[in-house]
Design a protein around this motif. Structure first.
Motif, PDB file in Angstrom:
ATOM      1  N   LYS A 109     -25.123  45.319 107.981  1.00  0.00           N
ATOM      2  CA  LYS A 109     -26.104  45.066 106.918  1.00  0.00           C
ATOM      3  C   LYS A 109     -25.527  45.460 105.559  1.00  0.00           C
ATOM      4  CE  LYS A 109     -30.123  46.134 109.853  1.00  0.00           C
ATOM      5  NZ  LYS A 109     -31.266  47.081 110.007  1.00  0.00           N
ATOM      6  N   LEU A 110     -24.897  46.619 105.524  1.00  0.00           N
ATOM      7  CA  LEU A 110     -24.360  47.137 104.274  1.00  0.00           C
ATOM      8  C   LEU A 110     -23.219  46.273 103.770  1.00  0.00           C
ATOM      9  CD1 LEU A 110     -24.515  49.384 102.160  1.00  0.00           C
ATOM     10  CD2 LEU A 110     -23.092  50.799 103.650  1.00  0.00           C
ATOM     11  N   GLU A 111     -22.443  45.717 104.700  1.00  0.00           N
ATOM     12  CA  GLU A 111     -21.294  44.902 104.329  1.00  0.00           C
ATOM     13  C   GLU A 111     -21.715  43.629 103.590  1.00  0.00           C
ATOM     14  OE1 GLU A 111     -17.008  44.100 106.513  1.00  0.00           O
ATOM     15  OE2 GLU A 111     -18.804  44.553 107.700  1.00  0.00           O
ATOM     16  N   LEU A 112     -22.913  43.163 103.884  1.00  0.00           N
ATOM     17  CA  LEU A 112     -23.410  41.954 103.233  1.00  0.00           C
ATOM     18  C   LEU A 112     -23.655  42.164 101.745  1.00  0.00           C
ATOM     19  CD1 LEU A 112     -25.948  40.699 105.944  1.00  0.00           C
ATOM     20  CD2 LEU A 112     -23.679  39.770 105.446  1.00  0.00           C
ATOM     21  N   VAL A 113     -24.019  43.395 101.366  1.00  0.00           N
ATOM     22  CA  VAL A 113     -24.357  43.655  99.964  1.00  0.00           C
ATOM     23  C   VAL A 113     -23.235  44.384  99.223  1.00  0.00           C
ATOM     24  CG1 VAL A 113     -26.834  43.700 100.429  1.00  0.00           C
ATOM     25  CG2 VAL A 113     -25.518  45.822 100.559  1.00  0.00           C
ATOM     26  N   ALA A 114     -22.241  44.854  99.936  1.00  0.00           N
ATOM     27  CA  ALA A 114     -21.149  45.591  99.284  1.00  0.00           C
ATOM     28  C   ALA A 114     -19.805  45.142  99.816  1.00  0.00           C
ATOM     29  CB  ALA A 114     -21.332  47.098  99.481  1.00  0.00           C
ATOM     30  N   ALA A 115     -19.626  43.842  99.910  1.00  0.00           N
ATOM     31  CA  ALA A 115     -18.408  43.283 100.517  1.00  0.00           C
ATOM     32  C   ALA A 115     -17.158  43.705  99.756  1.00  0.00           C
ATOM     33  CB  ALA A 115     -18.522  41.762 100.574  1.00  0.00           C
ATOM     34  N   ASP A 116     -17.226  43.737  98.428  1.00  0.00           N
ATOM     35  CA  ASP A 116     -16.035  44.089  97.640  1.00  0.00           C
ATOM     36  C   ASP A 116     -15.581  45.516  97.927  1.00  0.00           C
ATOM     37  OD1 ASP A 116     -16.100  41.593  96.547  1.00  0.00           O
ATOM     38  OD2 ASP A 116     -17.081  42.213  94.683  1.00  0.00           O
ATOM     39  N   ASP A 117     -16.540  46.437  98.035  1.00  0.00           N
ATOM     40  CA  ASP A 117     -16.180  47.825  98.335  1.00  0.00           C
ATOM     41  C   ASP A 117     -15.572  47.945  99.724  1.00  0.00           C
ATOM     42  OD1 ASP A 117     -16.930  48.810  95.907  1.00  0.00           O
ATOM     43  OD2 ASP A 117     -18.916  49.470  96.544  1.00  0.00           O
ATOM     44  N   PHE A 118     -16.079  47.182 100.683  1.00  0.00           N
ATOM     45  CA  PHE A 118     -15.546  47.258 102.053  1.00  0.00           C
ATOM     46  C   PHE A 118     -14.091  46.794 102.099  1.00  0.00           C
ATOM     47  CE2 PHE A 118     -19.746  48.073 103.684  1.00  0.00           C
ATOM     48  CZ  PHE A 118     -19.522  48.654 104.921  1.00  0.00           C
ATOM     49  N   ASP A 119     -13.713  45.898 101.193  1.00  0.00           N
ATOM     50  CA  ASP A 119     -12.323  45.430 101.155  1.00  0.00           C
ATOM     51  C   ASP A 119     -11.362  46.537 100.741  1.00  0.00           C
ATOM     52  OD1 ASP A 119     -13.092  42.914 101.929  1.00  0.00           O
ATOM     53  OD2 ASP A 119     -13.196  42.109  99.881  1.00  0.00           O
ATOM     54  N   GLU A 120     -11.890  47.592 100.105  1.00  0.00           N
ATOM     55  CA  GLU A 120     -11.029  48.649  99.563  1.00  0.00           C
ATOM     56  C   GLU A 120     -11.019  49.915 100.408  1.00  0.00           C
ATOM     57  OE1 GLU A 120     -11.092  49.317  95.294  1.00  0.00           O
ATOM     58  OE2 GLU A 120     -12.555  47.693  95.098  1.00  0.00           O
ATOM     59  N   ILE A 121     -11.670  49.887 101.560  1.00  0.00           N
ATOM     60  CA  ILE A 121     -11.741  51.096 102.379  1.00  0.00           C
ATOM     61  C   ILE A 121     -11.225  50.834 103.778  1.00  0.00           C
ATOM     62  CG2 ILE A 121     -13.765  51.875 101.068  1.00  0.00           C
ATOM     63  CD1 ILE A 121     -15.429  51.250 103.614  1.00  0.00           C
ATOM     64  N   ASP A 122     -10.984  51.930 104.493  1.00  0.00           N
ATOM     65  CA  ASP A 122     -10.586  51.871 105.902  1.00  0.00           C
ATOM     66  C   ASP A 122     -11.859  51.920 106.735  1.00  0.00           C
ATOM     67  OD1 ASP A 122      -9.818  52.415 108.520  1.00  0.00           O
ATOM     68  OD2 ASP A 122      -8.107  53.637 107.925  1.00  0.00           O
ATOM     69  N   ARG A 123     -12.242  50.775 107.305  1.00  0.00           N
ATOM     70  CA  ARG A 123     -13.517  50.698 108.029  1.00  0.00           C
ATOM     71  C   ARG A 123     -13.519  51.600 109.257  1.00  0.00           C
ATOM     72  NH1 ARG A 123     -17.140  48.022 111.330  1.00  0.00           N
ATOM     73  NH2 ARG A 123     -18.889  46.989 110.272  1.00  0.00           N
ATOM     74  N   ASP A 124     -12.395  51.667 109.958  1.00  0.00           N
ATOM     75  CA  ASP A 124     -12.330  52.532 111.149  1.00  0.00           C
ATOM     76  C   ASP A 124     -12.526  53.995 110.772  1.00  0.00           C
ATOM     77  OD1 ASP A 124     -11.895  50.339 112.768  1.00  0.00           O
ATOM     78  OD2 ASP A 124      -9.705  50.571 112.791  1.00  0.00           O
ATOM     79  N   ALA A 125     -11.923  54.395 109.661  1.00  0.00           N
ATOM     80  CA  ALA A 125     -12.094  55.780 109.205  1.00  0.00           C
ATOM     81  C   ALA A 125     -13.547  56.050 108.836  1.00  0.00           C
ATOM     82  CB  ALA A 125     -11.189  56.047 107.999  1.00  0.00           C
ATOM     83  N   LEU A 126     -14.224  55.047 108.266  1.00  0.00           N
ATOM     84  CA  LEU A 126     -15.637  55.186 107.926  1.00  0.00           C
ATOM     85  C   LEU A 126     -16.479  55.370 109.182  1.00  0.00           C
ATOM     86  CD1 LEU A 126     -17.956  55.031 105.824  1.00  0.00           C
ATOM     87  CD2 LEU A 126     -17.950  52.545 106.201  1.00  0.00           C
ATOM     88  N   VAL A 127     -16.210  54.568 110.193  1.00  0.00           N
ATOM     89  CA  VAL A 127     -16.960  54.678 111.450  1.00  0.00           C
ATOM     90  C   VAL A 127     -16.735  56.042 112.091  1.00  0.00           C
ATOM     91  CG1 VAL A 127     -17.165  53.789 113.804  1.00  0.00           C
ATOM     92  CG2 VAL A 127     -17.003  52.192 111.879  1.00  0.00           C
ATOM     93  N   GLU A 128     -15.482  56.502 112.108  1.00  0.00           N
ATOM     94  CA  GLU A 128     -15.180  57.811 112.685  1.00  0.00           C
ATOM     95  C   GLU A 128     -15.914  58.928 111.957  1.00  0.00           C
ATOM     96  OE1 GLU A 128     -11.119  58.836 113.201  1.00  0.00           O
ATOM     97  OE2 GLU A 128     -10.613  57.032 114.343  1.00  0.00           O
ATOM     98  N   GLU A 129     -15.938  58.852 110.617  1.00  0.00           N
ATOM     99  CA  GLU A 129     -16.625  59.882 109.839  1.00  0.00           C
ATOM    100  C   GLU A 129     -18.124  59.859 110.107  1.00  0.00           C
ATOM    101  OE1 GLU A 129     -17.313  63.028 107.218  1.00  0.00           O
ATOM    102  OE2 GLU A 129     -15.503  62.326 108.252  1.00  0.00           O
ATOM    103  N   LEU A 130     -18.718  58.671 110.260  1.00  0.00           N
ATOM    104  CA  LEU A 130     -20.148  58.581 110.532  1.00  0.00           C
ATOM    105  C   LEU A 130     -20.476  59.091 111.930  1.00  0.00           C
ATOM    106  CD1 LEU A 130     -20.870  55.104 108.866  1.00  0.00           C
ATOM    107  CD2 LEU A 130     -21.737  57.343 108.115  1.00  0.00           C
ATOM    108  N   ILE A 131     -19.608  58.824 112.899  1.00  0.00           N
ATOM    109  CA  ILE A 131     -19.816  59.349 114.247  1.00  0.00           C
ATOM    110  C   ILE A 131     -19.733  60.870 114.236  1.00  0.00           C
ATOM    111  CG2 ILE A 131     -18.790  59.505 116.556  1.00  0.00           C
ATOM    112  CD1 ILE A 131     -17.989  56.550 116.287  1.00  0.00           C
ATOM    113  N   ARG A 132     -18.742  61.405 113.520  1.00  0.00           N
ATOM    114  CA  ARG A 132     -18.584  62.861 113.418  1.00  0.00           C
ATOM    115  C   ARG A 132     -19.836  63.482 112.803  1.00  0.00           C
ATOM    116  NH1 ARG A 132     -14.262  63.196 110.123  1.00  0.00           N
ATOM    117  NH2 ARG A 132     -12.808  63.276 111.857  1.00  0.00           N
ATOM    118  N   ARG A 133     -20.298  62.914 111.710  1.00  0.00           N
ATOM    119  CA  ARG A 133     -21.456  63.483 111.021  1.00  0.00           C
ATOM    120  C   ARG A 133     -22.725  63.388 111.853  1.00  0.00           C
ATOM    121  NH1 ARG A 133     -21.462  62.849 104.630  1.00  0.00           N
ATOM    122  NH2 ARG A 133     -19.350  63.529 104.195  1.00  0.00           N
TER     123      ARG A 133
END
Length: 950
Positions: free
Chosen positions: A39-63
């Motif tokens: 859902k978030l990727e639909l509204v912030a596609a440009d920002d997602f292009d500049e980040i490591d998505r796997d690292a984001l998922v890992e951080e969210l799972i950790r939190r």
């Protein structure tokens, strides 16, 4: 990767997941994370292009796996008007932007806990809008390196929102700690960098979230090392009630505090007391935050009260204490909040200490808040183990034999000592091993994508700066040698072979063991030596060696290396011992042999949060230090248990005296701070005592076995342990039970049994004396005795009773003793409870349970079985609400045989069983005691004993 884009996405994703979890009333799952990210990727596609998505998922799972326990607050409502409600919190801007700022730094559960904790403390302070004179003094007890600064930064934001106008933060004794605190509060409260020579101060932290300059607080100090409060600044400062709040971040320093006091008297005071002539500030409510409040702030003078317990109004407090109290005494509306992880000195402040000139002492008479530890906090209970937490012998700790460091750095040495190893000007092999461990840690973190994060190593071996300088040169020389070998491939083969074997055979398996025991909710990757080897030259090249003490010019410039991450080996002494945060601390080499609870705890900078890299952390320290820290972990747990008991009883800070366990070598805090502490006439009422230290010599072990054999033989025929009064479903013990054993038999056994001289608390003759004393009041006359084994085929017999011995492995090596961590199983104290007693103890256990406090081994669910302290309390006090009467006439003695072949002590193999025992005493109101100078009590406790408490 664009870090700002990552933080922005992380903040939004966390909020979306929070709402989704609440909406669906379910925990956050990987599936939910994926769904919300789409859902978030639909509204912030440009920002997602500049980040490591796997690292984001890992951080969210950790939190999403993090939990925070529940705090406990004990308070007094004297001269306090409840005030904090939803209406008073409307329109608060400082807290709003701080909360948003912390979203990228904390899981939402931790952020919620921070909101709750700061509300709890603020509510115990007075409404700053309340007219008239008021004074609230409290204490917040956290954990070493647990985020206390983040907590009081949040409290400051809320206090400023509520209307406190002058906020003074007392930030340690050294410039670097004061500067570090100023930087943190620039980011969390002020919103701008307090650069000493800047006209247009750049926005930082919360100032980047809300750029409205009209709400910017005023700063009376700045972030430079020389940025403390000074006379030039004071001359330019004018304060009026209409202005925005003022923040002072100052050292606990005589000159600085005197400047501040002079400014208050001459530039801020708006009224003069007609009776005393004291200048007063009546229009500006004051909040003082005393960081590390047990250090520097405590009055160490003599004769605070007279022989009858009355305050000496002409007493002269020690300098820092006097000046802090004087600052408070010049305000009619004030609040003081001490923050510490080591409250031992604070509870020895005399509760009646007061003088006409300086006002009341800093005793936390209004409240004590005990902060729970989040599930990812790693403190002494988890690192060293306590009687209720953590398996022993984790590779997180590398015990050092004396032979591995003593000839280089003896425990006792003078300032002129020059460390030499095997006659050479170099570090010992054990420190070289620790440096290599740090290199592996940095390499693994880099391969995990954490290369831009700070990584630090602590070397703390002497308090003398001249010796520290020598150690810096030796460490730097070793690092430079490694750097040269790897960069030029000269004489590399032997070193590379050593490091490969060390990494593959020791470091890598150790990582897996630590993850299995301590890491939850994280997917931490391993790497082959070939991966490590490919980046070693760069990793070693990035490492800097810094000297951190009062004479060195080096600094831990983490802020200047935010983009790349500082990789630093910090060598120092006192400046590294208290308050100073070592970012990304991975490796510690620690030989300092202070002998005070609070000093040792504060020196333990390795405690804290290690998300994403706990498995690469290592602590190198002496066997003696490991034993001391294990004892301190138990002492801290006892203190927190006392807090919980006081809260459950609805008590105030002045109504209960706190006892702190002492040690034959350690002292609780400095002798000066304990001027109000006295050697106690000791009671064991309500205590659990268990033998955990035994001789290495088969002769006394055989004598103790015979003493136990004679004792059990005198008791006659036993019944099966599972024939006790009440056996809850699913519980079963292996062993035998005797009811109504006489106290004389128990006393005789204790006098025959020889406890080890290093058993500083378990001294069987003293315990026998105590039972005899209690018998005079009709208590502890009848005893339940249980011989407890483990399930399985019996392998020994005692007094004709076959039993299966327990396995208890040594904790550390000792030449003269066999030491274990804990003897009994938690449920053993429930043997022979009636069903009503069992249920009453369970109810009390659930009442004092602190949800999810990992440092105290508290689970996420309430206990399903009664816990020992509450069993002892129910047996001593009863439970009127559940129709349970006290049973102070009965004690419980639990006997065990330990398998000498499973002790991991070569000299014990094939020898006699190790006879061990534990005593569980019901609580009591009896005043019977025995004399023991190894326990110290504070003024409230011994005031109660002498009838001095109101």
């Amino acid at each position: 990767m664009n870090q700002r884009a990552f933080d922005s996405i992380l903040s939004m994703a966390q909020n979306m997941l929070r709402r989704a979890s609440e909406r669906e009333q379910s925990p956050i799952t990987p599936e939910m994370i994926e769904r919300e990210l789409k859902k978030l990727e639909l509204v912030a596609a440009d920002d997602f292009d500049e980040i490591d998505r796997d690292a984001l998922v890992e951080e969210l799972i950790r939190r999403s796996s993090r939990t925070v326990g529940e705090n406990a607050t004990l308070f007094s409502g004297e001269d306090h008007v409840p005030w904090l409600n939803a209406d008073r919190k409307k329109g608060w801007s400082y807290w709003r932007r701080y909360s948003e700022y912390m979203e990228t730094r904390l899981p939402w559960t931790a952020l919620d806990a921070l909101d709750v904790a700061t509300d709890e403390v603020l509510a115990q302070l007075e409404d700053p809008l309340r007219e008239g004179a008021w004074d609230r003094r409290g204490l917040v007890v956290g954990h070493v390196q647990s985020g206390k600064t983040g907590n009081y930064a949040g409290l400051i934001c809320k206090a400023a929102d509520a209307g406190y106008k002058i906020i003074i933060v007392l930030a340690g004794l050294h410039n670097n700690l004061r500067s570090q605190t100023q930087i943190r509060l620039d980011e969390g409260f002020l919103g701008f960098a307090t650069i000493s020579d800047g006209d247009d101060l750049p926005a930082v932290g919360v100032g980047l979230i809300d750029s409205d300059r009209s709400i910017r607080p005023n700063a009376a100090t700045n972030r430079s090392d020389s940025g403390d409060f000074n006379t030039q600044l004071a001359a330019r400062m004018n304060v009026s009630p209409e202005q925005r709040p003022w923040l002072f971040v100052i050292k606990k320093n005589k000159t600085v505090l005197e400047r501040l006091l002079h400014w208050i008297r001459n530039r801020v005071a708006d009224h003069t007391d007609p009776v005393t002539g004291r200048k007063l500030v009546t229009n500006l409510p004051l909040l003082v935050i005393d960081d590390e409040s047990d250090h520097g702030s405590v009055d160490t003078g003599e004769d605070v009260v007279d022989e009858n317990g009355n305050p000496d109004t002409e007493h002269q407090p020690t300098t820092i204490n006097r000046l802090i109290r004087s600052v408070l005494h010049h305000f009619t509306r004030k609040a003081y909040v001490g923050y510490t992880a080591t409250p031992f000195a604070n509870i020895f402040i005399h509760d009646k200490g007061e003088t006409e000139e300086h006002g009341p002492d800093l005793f936390p008479s209004a409240f004590i808040t005990n902060l729970a530890a989040p599930s990812n906090y790693v403190g002494p209970g988890r690192v060293f183990g306590s009687s209720s937490a953590t398996p022993e012998n984790l590779p997180l700790i590398r015990p050092l034999e004396d032979s591995e460091f003593q000839s280089w750095m003896p425990q006792k040495h003078k300032s002129h000592w020059r460390p030499r190893w095997n006659g050479e000007d170099r570090i010992p092999d054990s420190l070289a091993e620790a440096v290599r461990s740090f290199i592996y840690a940095c390499a693994v973190r880099k391969l995990r994508g954490q290369g831009a994060k700070h990584s630090s190593m602590l070397v703390h071996v002497s308090r003398f700066t001249a010796i520290q300088s020598t150690v810096v040169n030796q460490v730097a020389s070793y690092v430079q040698d490694l750097k040269g070998r790897y960069s030029r491939s000269i004489d590399l083969a032997s070193v590379e072979d050593l490091m490969r074997r060390e990494y593959e055979n020791v470091f890598l398996p150790g990582m897996a063991t630590i993850r299995a025991v301590l890491v939850e909710g994280e997917n931490l990757k391993d790497f082959a030596w070939s991966d490590i080897r490919s980046i070693l030259p760069d990793v070693i090249s990035d490492i800097r060696v810094r000297e951190i003490n009062g004479t060195a010019k080096d600094a831990l410039d983490y802020a200047d290396n935010e983009a790349t991450g500082l990789k630093v080996i910090a060598v120092g002494g006192d400046k590294l011992a208290r308050g100073l945060t070592l970012e990304g601390l991975c490796t510690s080499y620690f030989l300092r042999t202070a002998r005070m609870y609070d000093t040792l705890m504060q020196m333990g900078r390795w405690f804290g949060y290690r998300d994403g890299y706990l498995d690469v952390c290592r602590l190198y320290t002496s066997l003696e230090m490991i034993e001391w820290f294990g004892h301190i972990a138990d002492a801290a747990e006892e203190l927190r248990q006392e807090f919980d008991n006081m809260v459950a009883a609805g008590a105030t800070p002045k109504q209960f005296g706190l006892r702190v366990r002492s040690h034959s070598v350690l002292t609780i805090t400095s002798r000066a701070k304990m001027r109000n502490a006295k050697a106690m006439q000791l009671t064991y009422a309500g205590d659990l005592l268990q033998t955990i230290v035994f001789p290495n010599d088969p002769t006394p072990l055989q004598a103790n076995f015979y003493a136990a054999d004679r004792f059990l033989s005198r008791l006659g025929a036993p019944v099966d342990l599972n024939m006790q009064a009440y056996r809850p479903e699913g519980q079963r013990w292996s062993g035998y039970l005797w009811r109504d054993a006489g106290s004389l038999d128990v006393i005789t056994f204790l006098r025959e049994y020889q406890t080890h001289s290093a058993s500083f608390r378990i001294m069987s003759p003293l315990i026998a004396d105590f039972i005899e004393e209690m018998n005079k009041d009709g208590e502890l006359i009848n005893w339940t005795v249980a011989l407890i084994g483990k399930e399985g085929e019996a392998d020994r017999s005692i007094a004709g009773h076959p039993i299966t011995m327990l396995d208890r492995k040594k904790t550390v090596d000792h030449p003269d003793r066999y030491s274990i961590k804990t003897l009994i199983s938690p449920r053993d104290q429930a043997i022979d409870l009636t069903e009503k007693q069992w249920n009453a103890a369970l109810a009390r256990s659930q009442e004092t349970w602190r949800k999810g406090d990992a440092e105290r081994n508290e689970g996420k669910e309430p206990p399903k079985e009664p816990r020992g302290p509450e069993i002892r309390r129910v047996l001593g006090d009863g439970h009127p609400g559940m129709d349970v009467l006290p049973r102070r006439d009965r004690g419980l003695l639990m006997m065990y045989l330990l398998d000498p072949d499973k002790a991991d002590v070569p000299v014990l193999r094939g020898g006699p069983p190790v006879a061990a025992w534990a005593l569980s005493f019901p609580s009591s109101t009896s005043t019977r005691t025995v004399s023991n100078s190894k326990y110290m009590g504070n003024s409230v406790l011994w005031g109660e004993l002498n009838g001095w408490v109101d």
